[in-house]
Design an enzyme around this catalytic site. Structure first.
Site, mmCIF file in Angstrom:
data_model
loop_
_atom_site.group_PDB
_atom_site.id
_atom_site.type_symbol
_atom_site.label_atom_id
_atom_site.label_comp_id
_atom_site.label_asym_id
_atom_site.label_seq_id
_atom_site.Cartn_x
_atom_site.Cartn_y
_atom_site.Cartn_z
ATOM 1 N N LYS A 163 45.757 13.890 -3.245
ATOM 2 C CA LYS A 163 45.168 15.049 -3.948
ATOM 3 C C LYS A 163 45.939 16.318 -3.617
ATOM 4 O O LYS A 163 46.314 17.076 -4.515
ATOM 5 C CB LYS A 163 43.708 15.237 -3.534
ATOM 6 C CG LYS A 163 43.133 16.614 -3.876
ATOM 7 C CD LYS A 163 41.696 16.805 -3.469
ATOM 8 C CE LYS A 163 41.514 17.487 -2.171
ATOM 9 N NZ LYS A 163 41.699 18.938 -2.137
ATOM 10 N N ASN A 164 46.213 16.545 -2.327
ATOM 11 C CA ASN A 164 46.776 17.839 -1.943
ATOM 12 C C ASN A 164 48.255 17.972 -2.266
ATOM 13 O O ASN A 164 48.815 19.060 -2.174
ATOM 14 C CB ASN A 164 46.483 18.119 -0.459
ATOM 15 C CG ASN A 164 44.993 18.368 -0.251
ATOM 16 O OD1 ASN A 164 44.252 18.593 -1.215
ATOM 17 N ND2 ASN A 164 44.535 18.281 0.981
ATOM 18 N N ARG B 144 40.005 25.497 -6.412
ATOM 19 C CA ARG B 144 40.579 26.442 -5.449
ATOM 20 C C ARG B 144 42.093 26.434 -5.494
ATOM 21 O O ARG B 144 42.746 27.457 -5.453
ATOM 22 C CB ARG B 144 40.149 26.054 -4.036
ATOM 23 C CG ARG B 144 38.871 26.667 -3.587
ATOM 24 C CD ARG B 144 38.820 26.636 -2.100
ATOM 25 N NE ARG B 144 40.018 27.201 -1.521
ATOM 26 C CZ ARG B 144 40.295 28.486 -1.473
ATOM 27 N NH1 ARG B 144 39.466 29.339 -2.020
ATOM 28 N NH2 ARG B 144 41.397 28.920 -0.915
ATOM 29 N N CYS C 265 34.206 29.131 -0.096
ATOM 30 C CA CYS C 265 33.744 27.752 -0.229
ATOM 31 C C CYS C 265 33.013 27.366 1.056
ATOM 32 O O CYS C 265 33.025 28.106 2.036
ATOM 33 C CB CYS C 265 34.924 26.860 -0.519
ATOM 34 S SG CYS C 265 35.697 26.240 0.946
ATOM 35 N N ARG D 50 38.219 31.839 2.447
ATOM 36 C CA ARG D 50 39.486 31.190 2.080
ATOM 37 C C ARG D 50 40.455 32.260 1.555
ATOM 38 O O ARG D 50 40.745 32.340 0.393
ATOM 39 C CB ARG D 50 39.246 30.122 1.017
ATOM 40 C CG ARG D 50 38.337 28.989 1.397
ATOM 41 C CD ARG D 50 38.913 28.048 2.429
ATOM 42 N NE ARG D 50 40.042 27.290 1.973
ATOM 43 C CZ ARG D 50 39.958 26.062 1.433
ATOM 44 N NH1 ARG D 50 38.784 25.538 1.219
ATOM 45 N NH2 ARG D 50 41.049 25.409 1.075
ATOM 46 N N ASP E 278 41.068 17.664 7.821
ATOM 47 C CA ASP E 278 40.397 16.966 6.708
ATOM 48 C C ASP E 278 39.870 15.604 7.115
ATOM 49 O O ASP E 278 39.246 14.909 6.315
ATOM 50 C CB ASP E 278 41.354 16.825 5.510
ATOM 51 C CG ASP E 278 41.669 18.182 4.911
ATOM 52 O OD1 ASP E 278 42.647 18.266 4.145
ATOM 53 O OD2 ASP E 278 40.963 19.158 5.233
ATOM 54 N N ARG F 219 35.976 15.156 -6.435
ATOM 55 C CA ARG F 219 37.144 16.044 -6.554
ATOM 56 C C ARG F 219 38.364 15.413 -5.899
ATOM 57 O O ARG F 219 39.489 15.693 -6.266
ATOM 58 C CB ARG F 219 36.867 17.375 -5.844
ATOM 59 C CG ARG F 219 35.981 18.330 -6.573
ATOM 60 C CD ARG F 219 35.925 19.634 -5.822
ATOM 61 N NE ARG F 219 37.237 20.028 -5.393
ATOM 62 C CZ ARG F 219 37.529 20.397 -4.138
ATOM 63 N NH1 ARG F 219 36.619 20.391 -3.217
ATOM 64 N NH2 ARG F 219 38.754 20.754 -3.817
HETATM 65 C C1 EPZ Z 1 44.847 23.043 2.437
HETATM 66 O O1 EPZ Z 1 44.014 24.173 2.256
HETATM 67 C C2 EPZ Z 1 44.045 21.861 1.957
HETATM 68 N N1 EPZ Z 1 43.735 22.047 0.548
HETATM 69 C C3 EPZ Z 1 42.759 21.730 2.766
HETATM 70 O O2 EPZ Z 1 42.158 20.506 2.356
HETATM 71 C C4 EPZ Z 1 43.109 21.599 4.242
HETATM 72 O O3 EPZ Z 1 41.910 21.606 4.992
HETATM 73 C C5 EPZ Z 1 44.008 22.757 4.679
HETATM 74 O O4 EPZ Z 1 45.155 22.842 3.827
HETATM 75 C C6 EPZ Z 1 44.493 22.589 6.113
HETATM 76 O O5 EPZ Z 1 45.235 21.393 6.208
HETATM 77 C C7 EPZ Z 1 44.710 21.798 -0.350
HETATM 78 O O6 EPZ Z 1 45.829 21.447 -0.008
HETATM 79 C C8 EPZ Z 1 44.335 21.972 -1.793
HETATM 80 P P1 EPZ Z 1 45.580 26.677 4.890
HETATM 81 P P2 EPZ Z 1 44.668 25.651 2.403
HETATM 82 O O7 EPZ Z 1 46.211 27.754 4.089
HETATM 83 O O8 EPZ Z 1 46.073 25.615 1.974
HETATM 84 C C9 EPZ Z 1 43.901 30.664 6.869
HETATM 85 C C10 EPZ Z 1 40.558 19.086 1.512
HETATM 86 O O9 EPZ Z 1 39.514 18.673 2.019
HETATM 87 N N2 EPZ Z 1 44.641 31.372 5.810
HETATM 88 O O10 EPZ Z 1 46.457 25.726 5.654
HETATM 89 O O11 EPZ Z 1 43.742 26.613 1.772
HETATM 90 C C11 EPZ Z 1 42.752 29.839 6.331
HETATM 91 O O12 EPZ Z 1 41.586 30.620 6.187
HETATM 92 C C12 EPZ Z 1 40.901 20.541 1.651
HETATM 93 O O13 EPZ Z 1 41.411 18.393 0.892
HETATM 94 C C13 EPZ Z 1 44.718 32.761 5.852
HETATM 95 O O14 EPZ Z 1 44.174 33.395 6.751
HETATM 96 O O15 EPZ Z 1 44.592 25.826 3.987
HETATM 97 C C14 EPZ Z 1 42.599 28.770 7.379
HETATM 98 O O16 EPZ Z 1 41.838 29.287 8.464
HETATM 99 C C15 EPZ Z 1 39.836 21.342 2.367
HETATM 100 N N3 EPZ Z 1 45.410 33.413 4.875
HETATM 101 C C16 EPZ Z 1 44.029 28.531 7.868
HETATM 102 O O17 EPZ Z 1 44.772 29.692 7.473
HETATM 103 C C17 EPZ Z 1 46.036 32.744 3.856
HETATM 104 O O18 EPZ Z 1 46.664 33.395 2.994
HETATM 105 C C18 EPZ Z 1 44.708 27.322 7.290
HETATM 106 O O19 EPZ Z 1 44.535 27.376 5.890
HETATM 107 C C19 EPZ Z 1 45.941 31.330 3.823
HETATM 108 C C20 EPZ Z 1 45.254 30.657 4.821
#
Ligand code: EPZ
Length: 428
Positions: free
Chosen positions: A23-24, A94, A118, A123, A306, A398
């Site tokens: 998915k990701n 998202r 979410c 996020r 995840d 999803r």
């Molecule tokens: C991706 O989300 C995945 N989603 C998430 O999977 C997964 O949990 C996450 O990566 C971590 O591996 C998709 O790929 C669609 P991040 P993402 O940016 O990219 C903070 C699932 O269940 N952050 O790595 O949104 C954020 O708040 C989903 O498949 C900022 O502060 O995660 C978090 O604390 C759930 N500013 C941390 O970084 C930003 O601009 C990591 O988030 C971006 C992120």
């Protein structure tokens, strides 16, 4: 109509189960097709609602999307009319923020709604937008809509002060056709980051270092059409590994890349699960009693966040206190309340869940609050005594293709039932 899963616990899962595309990876590769100067064929695309939404957004923007078979799509985005992501569609997924990076990279401008919050907590996408600005784009947010625009996009030096999968992938999308060299430091190393880079390189992009914490992208002027097969889903595979262990089963999970599962395999072996690795499969069994363990999530190659709800559920079935620490998300323990309804004894102390494994769970009516929490509740239901009814399963659909069919194929007593009602919105 609303849907729920009805799970009757107690069956040992045995046999063979097959993992779908990730998915990701898919939610980033589908927007990435916009960068191509020719038609692309995507194979091993998972049949999940996030993918359907992404393909619909492409069509609304003017691309042609033809279904070759259940998991293969031929997409021609060369005739795209605009770089604005349809507002209502974008709010349903998202990861629609990847359309910003792809459209900025192709058209030097993009517009999309801010992704909502979410169940996992806030996020933000500040790091995505900062990366775009480093490449020369001007970013504006008006009434919840992000506008990015740049007369010319040039290579830059992006340093992420914390690891972000989304920001890393969006920076790669925007930089693929920028003028010059972009260096991303403290980049995410997840398998789906590598898959996006491999997809773009199959079109003629010049991306090096994906999978390490430094990615270098030399922008190119032209990206040819390609045929690309999406990487197997590491998290789907891990979810079924834990389902097998939770039911003391003996299951071979096919279409996996064992290297992507290393941290999951290592943790399960520590808990006493037996894992046999083959070229593209792993076999999971539990010949010995399982023992408690502590888990701490971290960016790849660490234990994936995840997989956190799923492994916590397994540990409720194991005697003794286990600690699960969530370091990525502010609130990824919402599922604990639901597990408590099933008899789990879990205390939350900030980022740590203290699990007093009781060895057994009892079936109960529960709700899926997000994708992985939902998967964890299915695992709980499979291992529990009695019947578990799981509502709000649109979250699960999803990211998991035909989950109930795949689980029935290895002996689970699970069915999808419909009842009057409207699905709750929001997803993450
Ligand atoms: C991706 O989300 C995945 N989603 C998430 O999977 C997964 O949990 C996450 O990566 C971590 O591996 C998709 O790929 C669609 P991040 P993402 O940016 O990219 C903070 C699932 O269940 N952050 O790595 O949104 C954020 O708040 C989903 O498949 C900022 O502060 O995660 C978090 O604390 C759930 N500013 C941390 O970084 C930003 O601009 C990591 O988030 C971006 C992120």
């Amino acid at each position: 109509m609303e849907k729920k899963f009805v799970v009757k616990g107690g069956n040992r899962l045995t046999g063979d189960i097959y993992v779908s595309g990730a998915k990701n990876a898919a939610v980033a590769i589908i927007p990435a097709v916009i960068l191509s100067d020719g038609p692309c064929t995507l194979e091993n695309v998972p049949k999940i609602s996030d993918v359907s939404i992404g393909l619909k957004i492409l069509e609304e923007m003017g691309a042609s999307v033809d279904m070759v078979d259940d998991t293969t799509f031929r997409i021609d985005a060369t005739g795209l009319r605009n770089s604005a992501v349809p507002y209502e569609m974008a709010r349903k997924m998202r990861a629609s923020y990847y359309f910003l990076g792809a459209c900025l990279g192709k058209f030097r401008k993009a517009m999309a709604s801010m992704p909502g919050g979410c169940p996992l907590g806030d996020r933000p996408i500040d790091m995505h937008l900062k990366a775009f600005e480093t490449l020369g784009a001007h970013v504006d947010i008006v009434n919840g809509v992000v506008n990015v625009e740049s007369d010319s996009l040039y290579g830059g030096h992006i340093y992420f002060d914390k690891v972000s999968v989304g920001a890393t992938m969006n920076a790669v999308l925007a930089a693929a056709k920028a003028d010059g060299l972009t260096i991303i430091e403290n980049a995410a190393r997840e398998p789906h980051v590598v898959d996006l880079a491999n997809f773009l390189n199959s079109m003629g992009a010049d991306i090096m270092g994906a999978g390490t914490d430094v990615i270098k992208i030399r922008g190119v002027g032209y990206l040819r059409g390609t045929t690309y097969s999406i990487v197997p889903d590491q998290i789907e595979a891990g979810t079924y590994m834990i389902a097998a262990a939770a039911t003391k089963g003996d299951v071979t999970i096919h279409n996996v890349i064992p290297k992507h599962l290393e941290s999951i395999t290592a943790k399960l072996e520590k808990i006493g699960v037996k894992i046999e690795e083959f070229d593209d499969a792993v076999r999971v069994s539990t010949p010995n009693p399982l023992v408690k363990a502590n888990v701490k999530t971290s960016p790849h190659p660490g234990f994936p966040t995840d997989m956190q709800p799923q492994i916590a559920t397994l540990l409720t079935l194991v005697e003794g206190p286990s600690l699960v620490t969530e370091t990525i998300w502010d609130s990824r323990f919402a599922y604990v309340e639901e597990l408590r309804r099933m008899g789990a004894n879990i205390t939350i102390d900030g980022k740590v869940a203290i699990i007093e494994g009781t060895g057994k769970l009892r079936g109960a009516p529960v709700k899926a609050c997000d994708l992985r929490a939902g998967a964890a509740l299915i695992i709980a239901g499979l291992a529990a005594e009695g019947v578990t009814e799981i509502e709000d399963i649109h979250h699960i659909e999803r990211g998991y293709e035909d989950m109930e069919k795949k689980l029935r194929g290895i002996g689970a007593d699970i069915e999808k039932r419909y009842f009057p009602g409207e699905p709750v919105a929001k997803s993450c």
